[in-house]
Design an enzyme around this catalytic site. Sequence first.
Site, PDB file in Angstrom:
ATOM      1  N   GLY A 157       0.805  -1.216   0.000  1.00  0.00           N
ATOM      2  CA  GLY A 157       0.000   0.000   0.000  1.00  0.00           C
ATOM      3  C   GLY A 157       0.837   1.266   0.000  1.00  0.00           C
ATOM      4  O   GLY A 157       0.344   2.346   0.343  1.00  0.00           O
ATOM      5  N   HIS A 202     -34.827 -32.251   7.653  1.00  0.00           N
ATOM      6  CA  HIS A 202     -34.563 -32.873   6.344  1.00  0.00           C
ATOM      7  C   HIS A 202     -35.572 -32.426   5.292  1.00  0.00           C
ATOM      8  O   HIS A 202     -35.840 -33.158   4.330  1.00  0.00           O
ATOM      9  CB  HIS A 202     -34.579 -34.412   6.446  1.00  0.00           C
ATOM     10  CG  HIS A 202     -33.616 -34.976   7.430  1.00  0.00           C
ATOM     11  ND1 HIS A 202     -32.325 -35.335   7.109  1.00  0.00           N
ATOM     12  CD2 HIS A 202     -33.753 -35.237   8.759  1.00  0.00           C
ATOM     13  CE1 HIS A 202     -31.711 -35.801   8.171  1.00  0.00           C
ATOM     14  NE2 HIS A 202     -32.555 -35.745   9.199  1.00  0.00           N
ATOM     15  N   GLU A 232     -33.779 -12.299  -0.901  1.00  0.00           N
ATOM     16  CA  GLU A 232     -32.852 -12.571  -1.999  1.00  0.00           C
ATOM     17  C   GLU A 232     -31.644 -11.638  -1.942  1.00  0.00           C
ATOM     18  O   GLU A 232     -30.499 -12.065  -2.181  1.00  0.00           O
ATOM     19  CB  GLU A 232     -33.593 -12.440  -3.327  1.00  0.00           C
ATOM     20  CG  GLU A 232     -34.633 -13.533  -3.530  1.00  0.00           C
ATOM     21  CD  GLU A 232     -35.614 -13.235  -4.656  1.00  0.00           C
ATOM     22  OE1 GLU A 232     -35.437 -12.204  -5.341  1.00  0.00           O
ATOM     23  OE2 GLU A 232     -36.557 -14.031  -4.838  1.00  0.00           O
ATOM     24  N   LYS A 238     -47.654 -10.613  -9.301  1.00  0.00           N
ATOM     25  CA  LYS A 238     -46.649 -11.428  -8.616  1.00  0.00           C
ATOM     26  C   LYS A 238     -45.779 -10.546  -7.731  1.00  0.00           C
ATOM     27  O   LYS A 238     -45.350  -9.470  -8.123  1.00  0.00           O
ATOM     28  CB  LYS A 238     -45.770 -12.155  -9.638  1.00  0.00           C
ATOM     29  CG  LYS A 238     -44.902 -13.262  -9.041  1.00  0.00           C
ATOM     30  CD  LYS A 238     -44.176 -14.033 -10.154  1.00  0.00           C
ATOM     31  CE  LYS A 238     -43.558 -15.321  -9.630  1.00  0.00           C
ATOM     32  NZ  LYS A 238     -42.522 -15.072  -8.627  1.00  0.00           N
ATOM     33  N   ASN A 259     -42.379 -10.909  -5.010  1.00  0.00           N
ATOM     34  CA  ASN A 259     -41.289 -11.815  -4.646  1.00  0.00           C
ATOM     35  C   ASN A 259     -40.645 -11.425  -3.319  1.00  0.00           C
ATOM     36  O   ASN A 259     -40.709 -10.261  -2.905  1.00  0.00           O
ATOM     37  CB  ASN A 259     -40.227 -11.820  -5.744  1.00  0.00           C
ATOM     38  CG  ASN A 259     -40.778 -12.341  -7.064  1.00  0.00           C
ATOM     39  OD1 ASN A 259     -41.628 -13.233  -7.085  1.00  0.00           O
ATOM     40  ND2 ASN A 259     -40.311 -11.789  -8.166  1.00  0.00           N
ATOM     41  N   SER A 272     -42.203  -8.860 -14.695  1.00  0.00           N
ATOM     42  CA  SER A 272     -42.536  -8.010 -15.837  1.00  0.00           C
ATOM     43  C   SER A 272     -43.564  -8.663 -16.748  1.00  0.00           C
ATOM     44  O   SER A 272     -44.076  -8.025 -17.669  1.00  0.00           O
ATOM     45  CB  SER A 272     -41.267  -7.707 -16.636  1.00  0.00           C
ATOM     46  OG  SER A 272     -40.706  -8.915 -17.138  1.00  0.00           O
TER      47      SER A 272
END
Length: 496
Positions: free
Chosen positions: A128, A217, A360, A353, A355, A348
């Site tokens: 640096g 599971h 995410e 819809k 989400n 689109s």
Amino acid sequence: MNILKLNAVKASPIMRQQLRSFSAAPVWAQKFRQEADTFGNLQVPADRYWGAQTQRSLQNFDIGGPTERMPEPLIKAFGVLKRAAATVNMTYGLDKTVGDAIVKASDEVIDGKLLDHFPLVVWQTGSGTQTNMNVNEVISNRAIELLGGELGSKKPVHPNDHVNMSQSSNDTFPTAMHVAAAVEINHRLIPALTGLRDALQAKSTEFKDIIKIGRTHLQDATPLTLGQEFSGYVQQLTYGLVRVNSTLPHLYNLAQGGTAVGTGLNTREGFDVKVAEAISNVTKLPFKTAPNKFEALAAHDAIVEAHGALNVLAVSLMKIANDIRYLGSGPRCGLGELNLPENEPGSSIMPGKVNPTQCEAMTMVCSQVMGNNTTVSIAGSNGQFELNVFKPVLIKNTIQSIRLLSDACVSFTKNCVVGIEANEKKINSIMNESLMLVTALNPYIGYDNAAKAAKKAHKEGTTLQEAAISLGLLDEKQFKEWVRPELMLGPTKADK
């Protein structure tokens, strides 16, 4: 040819390319001044405080462009360090006029007023050095300007002799790394993480009486409350806070005073202790001088440790965000146990819809942090002899991870967690269809008989009660007495 065009001609093609990032004026209209380093003279933009070594680095490391510049928190940490060094050096003989000017210029760096004068990218020398000199040159020229001098003259404030007095890039850069990481963790990450943990705790309390089916599971399991499920998330983040906090004592150890190889050559006795104290006075954090400067220069285990805690945090947040995303899947054809806030259109092409976008975003952040952890691990392992030369990439990834996790926690809290609602109708429906309620029958009819009832119900599509009764294992009264989800939420009370 007029002087503006002449100056543009003198500028190299790389210089002209770099200039486009720093000024709205056309390249041909740029003015330049001449500065010098030990390699010779260079043309430097007249309206910038950096000098020849910064300009040379711009030409030699044209890698990645503006998005790859040194992190802003690191530059501000350098301002803190240079201010502290000047304050201490004045007690060792640095001219007070020069020292005070350095302090004033450093304060402007700390305040973010001079960020446009730090153009260098991460991908440079591994110590640096160029960034340390970028800081020295900017503070030198700004101090000269404050004193009414000529930019580039190095008089009366020299970038090496005064701003870098008693310092080396080999100890300033790791010191700035620790200061930047500790400040960002304390002022950005810990508050953001605490806010998310507390929001999840509020939901755990809100959902404490809602009984639902558990899953192991990805298959049906025994019941628990939605509050209990959320309490697991709360504990993960509580441990995350403990882990992050536990890394701070090592980050508070500063390399400053080790100079080139850790011996402290060209410093005065006590300089290292006084600089750490001065940095603490500015940051209000308990920095102290590293007990062994050879370790502080040659290894960056404290940064690796800190990022390791960030990696564990990313693992926890990935699990939490994915659980919430899956529990909110639907709205009609998924689990649908949670109703998540509807923040924006999700498609689109598919009208209506929505989400789980906050989940995410969080999981993408977590994946980036996990990737950063690999880089930090490799970089941290590559200290050879008296110096680790992966310093810039170490701090770049660490600062990015802190910032991403902090911002993601705030966003996830505000735009998702506080608005989560339980879909009690769907929760009850799913729970009452579960065959794993049969576990409550183990103490009464035995594991094998209970398994027969569950398998028969599943195969024939009947209820668990119908299957158990048809097998002659119990009667309706016994089933309703023994299979009660509200009594399956913890261990059986011991007989007194």
